[in-house]
Design a protein around this motif. Structure first.
Motif, PDB file in Angstrom:
ATOM      1  N   GLY A   1      -9.944  74.058 117.601  1.00  0.00           N
ATOM      2  CA  GLY A   1     -10.910  74.771 116.781  1.00  0.00           C
ATOM      3  C   GLY A   1     -11.941  73.836 116.163  1.00  0.00           C
ATOM      4  O   GLY A   1     -12.054  72.677 116.554  1.00  0.00           O
ATOM      5  N   ASP A   2     -12.664  74.350 115.167  1.00  0.00           N
ATOM      6  CA  ASP A   2     -13.799  73.600 114.620  1.00  0.00           C
ATOM      7  C   ASP A   2     -13.668  73.226 113.145  1.00  0.00           C
ATOM      8  O   ASP A   2     -14.206  72.220 112.713  1.00  0.00           O
ATOM      9  CB  ASP A   2     -15.093  74.406 114.787  1.00  0.00           C
ATOM     10  CG  ASP A   2     -15.403  74.670 116.249  1.00  0.00           C
ATOM     11  OD1 ASP A   2     -15.203  73.749 117.061  1.00  0.00           O
ATOM     12  OD2 ASP A   2     -15.824  75.795 116.570  1.00  0.00           O
ATOM     13  N   ASP A   3     -12.997  74.046 112.338  1.00  0.00           N
ATOM     14  CA  ASP A   3     -13.007  73.778 110.902  1.00  0.00           C
ATOM     15  C   ASP A   3     -12.073  72.630 110.551  1.00  0.00           C
ATOM     16  O   ASP A   3     -11.077  72.369 111.221  1.00  0.00           O
ATOM     17  CB  ASP A   3     -12.629  75.036 110.101  1.00  0.00           C
ATOM     18  CG  ASP A   3     -11.291  75.603 110.516  1.00  0.00           C
ATOM     19  OD1 ASP A   3     -10.806  75.241 111.605  1.00  0.00           O
ATOM     20  OD2 ASP A   3     -10.725  76.399 109.747  1.00  0.00           O
ATOM     21  N   VAL A   4     -12.428  71.900 109.489  1.00  0.00           N
ATOM     22  CA  VAL A   4     -11.625  70.795 108.990  1.00  0.00           C
ATOM     23  C   VAL A   4     -11.388  71.006 107.505  1.00  0.00           C
ATOM     24  O   VAL A   4     -12.093  71.772 106.838  1.00  0.00           O
ATOM     25  CB  VAL A   4     -12.305  69.428 109.237  1.00  0.00           C
ATOM     26  CG1 VAL A   4     -12.469  69.161 110.720  1.00  0.00           C
ATOM     27  CG2 VAL A   4     -13.646  69.347 108.521  1.00  0.00           C
ATOM     28  N   HIS A   5     -10.386  70.314 106.980  1.00  0.00           N
ATOM     29  CA  HIS A   5     -10.038  70.436 105.570  1.00  0.00           C
ATOM     30  C   HIS A   5     -10.819  69.414 104.754  1.00  0.00           C
ATOM     31  O   HIS A   5     -10.731  68.209 105.001  1.00  0.00           O
ATOM     32  CB  HIS A   5      -8.536  70.218 105.387  1.00  0.00           C
ATOM     33  CG  HIS A   5      -8.117  70.129 103.956  1.00  0.00           C
ATOM     34  ND1 HIS A   5      -8.371  71.133 103.044  1.00  0.00           N
ATOM     35  CD2 HIS A   5      -7.480  69.151 103.270  1.00  0.00           C
ATOM     36  CE1 HIS A   5      -7.891  70.776 101.864  1.00  0.00           C
ATOM     37  NE2 HIS A   5      -7.350  69.584 101.981  1.00  0.00           N
ATOM     38  N   THR A   6     -11.605  69.875 103.804  1.00  0.00           N
ATOM     39  CA  THR A   6     -12.380  69.010 102.925  1.00  0.00           C
ATOM     40  C   THR A   6     -12.057  69.346 101.476  1.00  0.00           C
ATOM     41  O   THR A   6     -11.362  70.323 101.189  1.00  0.00           O
ATOM     42  CB  THR A   6     -13.893  69.175 103.160  1.00  0.00           C
ATOM     43  OG1 THR A   6     -14.270  70.508 102.774  1.00  0.00           O
ATOM     44  CG2 THR A   6     -14.251  68.949 104.623  1.00  0.00           C
ATOM     45  N   LEU A   7     -12.565  68.543 100.560  1.00  0.00           N
ATOM     46  CA  LEU A   7     -12.351  68.825  99.140  1.00  0.00           C
ATOM     47  C   LEU A   7     -13.117  70.055  98.694  1.00  0.00           C
ATOM     48  O   LEU A   7     -12.741  70.712  97.721  1.00  0.00           O
ATOM     49  CB  LEU A   7     -12.770  67.616  98.298  1.00  0.00           C
ATOM     50  CG  LEU A   7     -11.914  66.348  98.463  1.00  0.00           C
ATOM     51  CD1 LEU A   7     -12.481  65.220  97.609  1.00  0.00           C
ATOM     52  CD2 LEU A   7     -10.454  66.620  98.090  1.00  0.00           C
ATOM     53  N   PHE A   8     -14.194  70.375  99.405  1.00  0.00           N
ATOM     54  CA  PHE A   8     -15.026  71.526  99.044  1.00  0.00           C
ATOM     55  C   PHE A   8     -15.355  72.333 100.306  1.00  0.00           C
ATOM     56  O   PHE A   8     -16.291  71.975 101.028  1.00  0.00           O
ATOM     57  CB  PHE A   8     -16.320  71.059  98.368  1.00  0.00           C
ATOM     58  CG  PHE A   8     -16.091  70.147  97.210  1.00  0.00           C
ATOM     59  CD1 PHE A   8     -15.688  70.656  95.979  1.00  0.00           C
ATOM     60  CD2 PHE A   8     -16.253  68.779  97.339  1.00  0.00           C
ATOM     61  CE1 PHE A   8     -15.478  69.811  94.908  1.00  0.00           C
ATOM     62  CE2 PHE A   8     -16.044  67.933  96.270  1.00  0.00           C
ATOM     63  CZ  PHE A   8     -15.651  68.446  95.054  1.00  0.00           C
ATOM     64  N   PRO A   9     -14.619  73.422 100.612  1.00  0.00           N
ATOM     65  CA  PRO A   9     -13.466  73.936  99.854  1.00  0.00           C
ATOM     66  C   PRO A   9     -12.164  73.409 100.447  1.00  0.00           C
ATOM     67  O   PRO A   9     -12.101  73.071 101.632  1.00  0.00           O
ATOM     68  CB  PRO A   9     -13.581  75.443 100.082  1.00  0.00           C
ATOM     69  CG  PRO A   9     -14.130  75.526 101.482  1.00  0.00           C
ATOM     70  CD  PRO A   9     -15.065  74.349 101.644  1.00  0.00           C
ATOM     71  N   PRO A  10     -11.094  73.364  99.644  1.00  0.00           N
ATOM     72  CA  PRO A  10      -9.797  72.881 100.128  1.00  0.00           C
ATOM     73  C   PRO A  10      -9.012  73.985 100.828  1.00  0.00           C
ATOM     74  O   PRO A  10      -8.132  74.622 100.255  1.00  0.00           O
ATOM     75  CB  PRO A  10      -9.099  72.424  98.844  1.00  0.00           C
ATOM     76  CG  PRO A  10      -9.663  73.330  97.787  1.00  0.00           C
ATOM     77  CD  PRO A  10     -11.089  73.603  98.193  1.00  0.00           C
ATOM     78  N   ILE A  11      -9.327  74.249 102.076  1.00  0.00           N
ATOM     79  CA  ILE A  11      -8.740  75.395 102.780  1.00  0.00           C
ATOM     80  C   ILE A  11      -7.283  75.177 103.167  1.00  0.00           C
ATOM     81  O   ILE A  11      -6.547  76.141 103.405  1.00  0.00           O
ATOM     82  CB  ILE A  11      -9.560  75.757 104.033  1.00  0.00           C
ATOM     83  CG1 ILE A  11      -9.648  74.556 104.996  1.00  0.00           C
ATOM     84  CG2 ILE A  11     -10.945  76.233 103.643  1.00  0.00           C
ATOM     85  CD1 ILE A  11     -10.389  74.872 106.280  1.00  0.00           C
ATOM     86  N   LEU A  12      -6.833  73.920 103.211  1.00  0.00           N
ATOM     87  CA  LEU A  12      -5.456  73.659 103.629  1.00  0.00           C
ATOM     88  C   LEU A  12      -4.455  74.247 102.648  1.00  0.00           C
ATOM     89  O   LEU A  12      -3.433  74.808 103.057  1.00  0.00           O
ATOM     90  CB  LEU A  12      -5.212  72.151 103.768  1.00  0.00           C
ATOM     91  CG  LEU A  12      -3.777  71.735 104.100  1.00  0.00           C
ATOM     92  CD1 LEU A  12      -3.323  72.326 105.429  1.00  0.00           C
ATOM     93  CD2 LEU A  12      -3.642  70.211 104.113  1.00  0.00           C
ATOM     94  N   SER A  13      -4.715  74.137 101.350  1.00  0.00           N
ATOM     95  CA  SER A  13      -3.756  74.631 100.365  1.00  0.00           C
ATOM     96  C   SER A  13      -3.545  76.132 100.513  1.00  0.00           C
ATOM     97  O   SER A  13      -2.415  76.634 100.388  1.00  0.00           O
ATOM     98  CB  SER A  13      -4.237  74.305  98.942  1.00  0.00           C
ATOM     99  OG  SER A  13      -5.548  74.805  98.732  1.00  0.00           O
ATOM    100  N   ASP A  14      -4.620  76.872 100.814  1.00  0.00           N
ATOM    101  CA  ASP A  14      -4.507  78.315 100.991  1.00  0.00           C
ATOM    102  C   ASP A  14      -3.694  78.634 102.243  1.00  0.00           C
ATOM    103  O   ASP A  14      -2.763  79.451 102.211  1.00  0.00           O
ATOM    104  CB  ASP A  14      -5.896  78.934 101.081  1.00  0.00           C
ATOM    105  CG  ASP A  14      -5.840  80.431 101.365  1.00  0.00           C
ATOM    106  OD1 ASP A  14      -5.454  81.186 100.459  1.00  0.00           O
ATOM    107  OD2 ASP A  14      -6.170  80.828 102.491  1.00  0.00           O
TER     108      ASP A  14
END
Length: 228
Positions: free
Chosen positions: A204-217
């Motif tokens: 896929g394409d999205d990555v986890h960054t501080l803004f927004p922190p999608i990994l925690s969700d």
């Protein structure tokens, strides 16, 4: 020189300090309770809390690493699970970039990640983010349902003769034995995806960054769904 993220029971710090080639081990630990309890685990970590090579800093890893004026040969990250509040930053692209920039030539960043109580989408997000920062990534498994992601600062040279020589040294041999790895072939059998293979995966394409922190969700949703 080694930087360890998270003291835990001190096994990682103790094992690094036991290697003759390691000069010092700096550990970032955010919990004062963990630091205070460290001596209780010395029976299982080669007396890490008493080892003069080991220095424990009470700080979150992000601040400790950015404030450090030292570059490291190895950075080993063993945070809590990413559904825990605040931990997701240690999996972010920004933190991984900061860690990569603190590696000395030939250095490696080792990232623990669990594959229990999660789902494929969460694992893919972690791999994708890691692959975004490091050109060369390998994936190994450790004990049970845990992965070890290895990111290299430079193109690593696979020197089997050097690896064999090191595995035969008393200090390395002792560490492998304590980890339940009886031989070099048994160690190599822990490699899941060799260098270059992660880049070829369709993640896929999205990555986890501080803004927004999608990994925690995503990690929290996977945890509560209890898929694995």
């Amino acid at each position: 020189r080694v930087f360890v993220i998270g003291y835990g029971t001190g096994v990682t710090a103790g094992e690094f300090a036991a290697l003759e080639s390691v000069e010092d081990v700096k550990v970032a630990e955010i919990s004062s309770g963990v630091i205070e309890a460290a001596p209780f685990f010395d029976y299982g970590n080669l007396d890490a809390s008493e080892d003069p090579k080991v220095e424990t800093i009470r700080s979150d890893a992000y601040r400790a690493l950015l404030r450090s004026d030292t570059d490291y040969d190895v950075i080993a990250s063993e945070p809590s699970n990413p559904w825990v509040v605040g931990v997701e930053m240690l999996f972010s692209r920004e933190f991984l970039e900061a860690a990569r920039d603190r590696l000395r030539p030939g250095g490696v960043y080792a990232q623990w990640f669990h594959i229990y109580e999660t789902n494929p989408a969460t694992v893919e997000l972690v791999l994708r983010t890691y692959n975004e920062v490091f050109d060369d990534v390998a994936v190994w498994y450790s004990m049970g349902p845990d992965l070890l992601l290895l990111g290299f600062r430079d193109d690593p040279e696979i020197d089997l003769a050097r690896i064999t020589e090191r595995a035969g040294r008393a200090d390395f041999r002792g560490g492998l034995r304590r980890a339940g790895v009886p031989s070099l072939p048994a160690l190599l059998a822990h490699e899941l995806y060799p260098l270059g293979s992660v880049r070829e995966m369709e993640l896929g394409d999205d990555v986890h960054t501080l803004f927004p922190p999608i990994l925690s969700d995503r990690a929290a949703r996977a945890f509560y769904q209890g898929l694995n």
